[in-house]
Design an enzyme around this catalytic site. Structure first.
Site, short mmCIF file in Angstrom:
data_model
loop_
_atom_site.label_atom_id
_atom_site.label_comp_id
_atom_site.label_asym_id
_atom_site.label_seq_id
_atom_site.Cartn_x
_atom_site.Cartn_y
_atom_site.Cartn_z
N GLY A 163 40.56 43.92 38.96
CA GLY A 163 39.88 43.86 37.67
C GLY A 163 38.74 43.08 37.73
O GLY A 163 38.47 42.74 38.78
N HIS A 191 32.99 45.42 38.66
CA HIS A 191 31.33 45.14 39.02
C HIS A 191 30.95 46.57 39.28
O HIS A 191 31.56 47.51 39.54
CB HIS A 191 30.92 44.08 39.79
CG HIS A 191 31.50 44.06 41.06
ND1 HIS A 191 31.39 45.07 42.07
CD2 HIS A 191 32.49 43.12 41.69
CE1 HIS A 191 32.39 44.68 43.06
NE2 HIS A 191 32.68 43.50 42.91
N HIS A 196 32.78 48.30 42.08
CA HIS A 196 33.96 48.98 42.03
C HIS A 196 33.62 50.36 41.07
O HIS A 196 34.29 51.36 41.42
CB HIS A 196 34.82 48.37 40.75
CG HIS A 196 35.55 46.95 41.19
ND1 HIS A 196 34.83 45.73 40.98
CD2 HIS A 196 36.46 46.57 42.15
CE1 HIS A 196 35.81 44.69 41.47
NE2 HIS A 196 36.42 45.08 42.36
N SER A 216 33.69 39.85 42.38
CA SER A 216 34.35 39.40 41.03
C SER A 216 34.19 37.78 41.03
O SER A 216 34.09 37.15 40.28
CB SER A 216 35.66 39.71 40.72
OG SER A 216 35.71 41.15 40.94
N ARG A 217 34.25 37.37 42.46
CA ARG A 217 34.19 35.74 42.61
C ARG A 217 32.84 35.17 42.63
O ARG A 217 32.81 33.90 42.59
CB ARG A 217 34.82 35.40 43.91
CG ARG A 217 36.40 35.61 43.79
CD ARG A 217 37.21 35.07 45.08
NE ARG A 217 38.50 34.90 45.07
CZ ARG A 217 39.23 35.76 45.42
NH1 ARG A 217 38.77 36.82 46.16
NH2 ARG A 217 40.53 35.47 45.47
#
Ligand code: PAF
Length: 290
Positions: free
Chosen positions: A37, A40, A43, A192-193
């Site tokens: 999830g 971005h 993905h 995501s991080r």
């Protein structure tokens, strides 16, 4: 609710199976995009690719506790299911599977999938239990979905190599498709991080990409000594005071072994902490095509 948010989302394995059975009844092919999830564009590119190659693309959204060690960011991993749902729909997914933890692990699993050797290199030196958690959940997802194809980003290059090996060793009838890394305009790999980066750390985070480019340029200019190439990469990282590097290395692209002399297809990989964020990145270079 806008039309794009109305992509179906199921939380239960029974609902997933019913939806997949219906899709397959007429011979439809299923593509799986496994994610945690907080999606971005990287993905989305996996979803778009899957949608172009399969009749139904399903995105799994599950922050897998097994792949986080004590003290890592499991509890704070960013989540935004509504936004994810819109992004999946916009990229052409047909279904989302977003199970709660107890649906994936109704009992504490005592079975694990381990890709020995590969799981202990590189990232494995800093996150020794991480890849066993990844391979265990991906094996479970393959069993739940029975996808013809599954899509993973090259951004997590070691993960991709490990999943390919697991798929071959366990004869999963799944084509593992690796897709190129998506980058911000300044070169930072999408992750995501990246949300953990403070505004003053964000420009500094390009140091990973700059280190990789410098290392690749050394190979392009003729260096075949891994120590020399790694020293070039390390020097770029060391010049950025906000970065604390874990590693900067060059390995054989297929085996992930560090060669004595650089030859054939190589992968340069870096990992560094910037504040709360631990970022990884990599790039390929083929000595036979220079
Ligand atoms: O790359 C990820 O997001 C995760 O490691 C994966 C493959 C979805 C397994 O949890």
């Amino acid at each position: 609710m806008s039309a794009v948010t109305q992509i179906p989302m199921v939380e239960r394995v029974s609902e997933l199976r019913a939806a997949l059975d219906a899709a397959r009844r007429d011979g439809g092919s299923v593509g799986l995009v496994p994610t945690m999830g907080y999606l971005h564009e990287g993905h989305q590119s996996l979803v778009t690719r899957s949608a172009s190659e399969n009749d139904l693309t399903v995105v799994s959204i599950f922050v897998n506790p097994l792949q986080f060690a004590e003290g890592e960011d499991y509890g704070t991993y960013p989540r935004d299911l509504d936004r994810d749902r819109e992004m999946c729909a916009a990229a052409g997914a047909g279904l989302i599977f977003a199970p709660p933890t107890e649906e994936m692990y109704p009992q504490t699993p005592v079975t694990a999938v381990t890709v020995k050797g590969l799981n202990a290199l590189l990232e494995g030196r800093f996150r020794p239990t991480h890849f066993d958690g990844v391979t265990t959940v991906v094996a479970k997802l393959f069993a739940l979905f029975g996808p013809g194809r599954a899509y993973f980003g090259e951004k997590d290059y070691q993960q991709l190599a490990i999943i390919r090996r697991m798929t071959a060793d366990l004869s999963f009838p799944v084509e593992v498709v690796g897709c190129p890394t998506f980058r911000e305009p300044d070169g930072l790999a999408m992750s995501s991080r990246n949300v953990y980066l403070e505004p003053d750390e964000r420009p500094a985070a390009t140091v990973l990409w700059r280190s990789l480019q410098a290392g690749r340029e050394a190979v392009v200019q003729g260096s075949r000594d891994p120590d020399e190439v790694e020293a070039v990469m390390a020097a770029v990282l060391a010049a950025e005071p906000k970065a604390s590097p874990d590693y900067a290395t060059v390995v054989d692209a297929a085996t992930l072994d560090r060669p004595d002399v650089l030859d054939g297809e190589l992968r340069l990989l870096v990992a560094a902490h910037l504040g709360r964020a631990r970022l990884i990145d990599n790039v390929g270079v083929d000595c036979d095509r220079l």
